[in-house]
Design an enzyme around this catalytic site. Sequence first.
Site, PDB file in Angstrom:
ATOM      1  N   LYS A   1      -0.115   9.599  -4.788  1.00 16.85           N
ATOM      2  CA  LYS A   1       1.289   9.419  -5.182  1.00 16.85           C
ATOM      3  C   LYS A   1       1.922  10.803  -5.224  1.00 16.85           C
ATOM      4  CE  LYS A   1       0.809   5.304  -8.080  1.00 16.85           C
ATOM      5  NZ  LYS A   1       0.503   4.862  -9.451  1.00 16.85           N
TER       6      LYS A   1
ATOM      7  N   SER B   1       2.732  -4.658  -4.468  1.00 11.09           N
ATOM      8  CA  SER B   1       1.981  -4.694  -5.713  1.00 11.09           C
ATOM      9  C   SER B   1       2.524  -5.842  -6.561  1.00 11.09           C
ATOM     10  CB  SER B   1       2.162  -3.343  -6.413  1.00 11.09           C
ATOM     11  OG  SER B   1       1.608  -3.360  -7.694  1.00 11.09           O
TER      12      SER B   1
ATOM     13  N   LYS C   1      -1.653  -6.279  -3.452  1.00 15.44           N
ATOM     14  CA  LYS C   1      -2.429  -5.684  -4.552  1.00 15.44           C
ATOM     15  C   LYS C   1      -2.098  -6.450  -5.820  1.00 15.44           C
ATOM     16  CE  LYS C   1      -1.512  -1.441  -7.187  1.00 15.44           C
ATOM     17  NZ  LYS C   1      -1.349   0.028  -7.075  1.00 15.44           N
TER      18      LYS C   1
ATOM     19  N   ASP D   1      -5.905  -3.671  -9.087  1.00 17.85           N
ATOM     20  CA  ASP D   1      -5.629  -2.431  -9.822  1.00 17.85           C
ATOM     21  C   ASP D   1      -5.724  -2.703 -11.317  1.00 17.85           C
ATOM     22  OD1 ASP D   1      -4.693  -0.057 -10.859  1.00 17.85           O
ATOM     23  OD2 ASP D   1      -2.712  -0.159  -9.919  1.00 17.85           O
TER      24      ASP D   1
ATOM     25  N   GLU E   1      -8.949  -0.499  -7.908  1.00 17.15           N
ATOM     26  CA  GLU E   1      -8.286   0.760  -8.245  1.00 17.15           C
ATOM     27  C   GLU E   1      -8.341   0.984  -9.754  1.00 17.15           C
ATOM     28  OE1 GLU E   1      -4.225   0.743  -6.898  1.00 17.15           O
ATOM     29  OE2 GLU E   1      -3.798   2.707  -7.736  1.00 17.15           O
TER      30      GLU E   1
ATOM     31  N   GLY F   1       2.841   3.876  -4.958  1.00 21.10           N
ATOM     32  CA  GLY F   1       4.268   3.807  -5.286  1.00 21.10           C
ATOM     33  C   GLY F   1       4.473   3.841  -6.784  1.00 21.10           C
TER      34      GLY F   1
ATOM     35  N   ASP G   1      -6.572   6.702  -9.099  1.00 24.17           N
ATOM     36  CA  ASP G   1      -5.126   6.930  -9.082  1.00 24.17           C
ATOM     37  C   ASP G   1      -4.769   7.945 -10.173  1.00 24.17           C
ATOM     38  OD1 ASP G   1      -2.373   6.757  -9.474  1.00 24.17           O
ATOM     39  OD2 ASP G   1      -2.305   4.613  -9.845  1.00 24.17           O
TER      40      ASP G   1
ATOM     41  N   LYS H   1      -2.334  -6.711  -9.882  1.00 24.63           N
ATOM     42  CA  LYS H   1      -2.609  -6.010 -11.134  1.00 24.63           C
ATOM     43  C   LYS H   1      -3.553  -6.896 -11.932  1.00 24.63           C
ATOM     44  CE  LYS H   1       0.103  -2.392 -10.927  1.00 24.63           C
ATOM     45  NZ  LYS H   1      -0.444  -1.035 -11.041  1.00 24.63           N
TER      46      LYS H   1
HETATM   47  O1  NPG Z   1       5.303  -0.535  -5.139  1.00 20.85           O
HETATM   48  O2  NPG Z   1       6.268   1.111  -6.145  1.00 20.85           O
HETATM   49  C1  NPG Z   1       5.468   0.167  -6.116  1.00 20.85           C
HETATM   50  C2  NPG Z   1       4.657  -0.104  -7.345  1.00 20.85           C
HETATM   51  C3  NPG Z   1       3.208   0.081  -7.118  1.00 20.85           C
HETATM   52  O3  NPG Z   1       1.842  -0.914  -8.781  1.00 20.85           O
HETATM   53  C4  NPG Z   1       2.456   0.052  -8.433  1.00 20.85           C
HETATM   54  N1  NPG Z   1       2.538   1.167  -9.155  1.00 20.85           N
HETATM   55  O4  NPG Z   1      -0.091   1.748 -11.452  1.00 20.85           O
HETATM   56  O5  NPG Z   1       0.102   2.146  -9.368  1.00 20.85           O
HETATM   57  C5  NPG Z   1       0.575   1.767 -10.432  1.00 20.85           C
HETATM   58  C6  NPG Z   1       2.011   1.286 -10.481  1.00 20.85           C
HETATM   59  C7  NPG Z   1       2.957   2.174 -11.257  1.00 20.85           C
HETATM   60  C8  NPG Z   1       4.303   1.888 -11.229  1.00 20.85           C
HETATM   61  C9  NPG Z   1       2.538   3.240 -11.986  1.00 20.85           C
HETATM   62  C10 NPG Z   1       5.217   2.672 -11.910  1.00 20.85           C
HETATM   63  C11 NPG Z   1       3.456   4.024 -12.667  1.00 20.85           C
HETATM   64  C12 NPG Z   1       4.784   3.740 -12.630  1.00 20.85           C
END
Ligand code: NPG
Length: 383
Positions: free
Chosen positions: A264, A136, A162, A190, A215, A292, A240, A164
Site C-alpha cells: 500500500k 474487498s 477478498k 483478510d 492476509e 487499497g 499488510d 474480510k
Molecule cells: O479497496 O480500497 C479498497 C479497500 C481494501 O480492504 C481494503 N482495505 O485492511 O486492507 C485493509 C483495508 C483497509 C481500508 C485498511 C481502509 C485501512 C483503511
Amino acid sequence: MRIAGIELRWVRLPLVTPFRTSRYTEEWKYALLIRVRTEEGAIGWGECVAMRVDVYSPETIDDAARALRETLIPMVLELPDVTAEKAKEALAQVEGHPMAKAALEMALLDAQLRLIGRSLAAHLGAVRPAVKAGVSVGIMSEKELIDTVLRYRFEEHYQRIKLKIEPGWDVEPVHLVRELLGADALLQVDGNGAYRLEDAGHLAELDRYDLLMIEQPLAADDLDGHAALARKLKTPICLDEPITCTADAIRAIDRGAAAIINIKPGRVGGYLEAKEIHRVCAARGVPVWVGGMVETGLGRAANVALAALPHFTIVGDLSASERFFTQDITPPIVVGTDGLIRVPDKPGIGVEPDMTVLARPEITDHVEQIPIPAQVLAVGRAR
Ligand code: NPG
C-alpha cells in the site's frame, strides 16, 4: 521545482454501504488532500490515507496534518530545487509518518510529471495498459454476502474477491462464496490481525478452499507467529500492516513470515518506496499486489498506475469509485466489462479533482493554507 503555495484540504465522502472489518466499521471516507502549486505553474495533488482513528495504523489524519504542517512541508520548502525524489531523501531523516510523507510525495510527483508531460505510470515503469480489478468485501450478513458477491463477480466483472474475516465469520462465508463462484474463482481472505496462533487448527480448515492467500491473520508485530502459522497452513500468508518500508518487507520475507506482500503506497511512505519494495520482492521471488485504503479517485488512479509494474502479478484491491462512493471527487474510476481498469496515461496522476464537487460544503470540511516563508518566495521571484 520551486513551491509557490501548498494547501491542506479535509474532505469526507459518504460510503455507499458501511465497510466493516474485524477492527472497525466505516460509514464515511475522510481524506486529507494536499495541493501543491509551483512557481513554474504546475498543480499537483496528493491524498493522505491516514484514518481518523488509530485502528489500522498509529498514524491518524490529525497526526499526519501536524507532521506535514510542522515538519515535512517546512523541510521540503528548504530544498533549493524540489523533486519528489529529493523530498523522499530529505524526509527520510524524519521518523515515522509514512502516510503524511506519501501524500506529500504524491503531490510533488503529480506536479513534476505534469511539468514534463509524463504519466506517473510511465515514470514508475509500468508495462501494462490496464490492470485487473479486485474487490474487498466487508463483514456482513450471509444474505447480503450472497447478493454482494454475485453482483461484484457477475454484474461488475471483478476478477478477484477478498473477504474480510474474523473469528466466527471465516470458514462458513468462505465455503458459501466458493460454492457460489466455483472452483476457478480467485478468492482470498483478510483477517486484519484478528486471530491468534492458537487458532491455527481452525484456520487450517480454510486450506480446502484453494484460497490465493490469507492476509494478516495475526497481530501486526507478530512476525514469528506468522512464520509459525505458515508452517501449519497450506494457504500462503500475506502481510499488510507491519510492512511500512523496504527493510520491513525484507525482514518479513527472511523470517518466513510472508510468502506474499500487500504493498500500500500510503502505508509504506509513498509510490517511490512502493516501487523499491516491488523490486526487492521481485528479486526474492515473492509475489506482490497493490492494496487499497478506500482512496478517492486521486489515490485510486495512482494505485492503478503502480499496479501496472511488471512484478505486480497478483490482482490488487483495485476497484471502481462506485464500489465505495456515489460521488467521487474526480471523474469516476471504472471497471470495464473485461474486468480491467485502464491505467491513466495523461501527465502526472492523470486525474484531477472536480473543483465544483470539492467546493460543496458537505464534501470539503475546511482548507488550510500553509504559509510559505518570505525568503522561499523571494528566491523564486529572483530566479
Ligand atoms: O479497496 O480500497 C479498497 C479497500 C481494501 O480492504 C481494503 N482495505 O485492511 O486492507 C485493509 C483495508 C483497509 C481500508 C485498511 C481502509 C485501512 C483503511
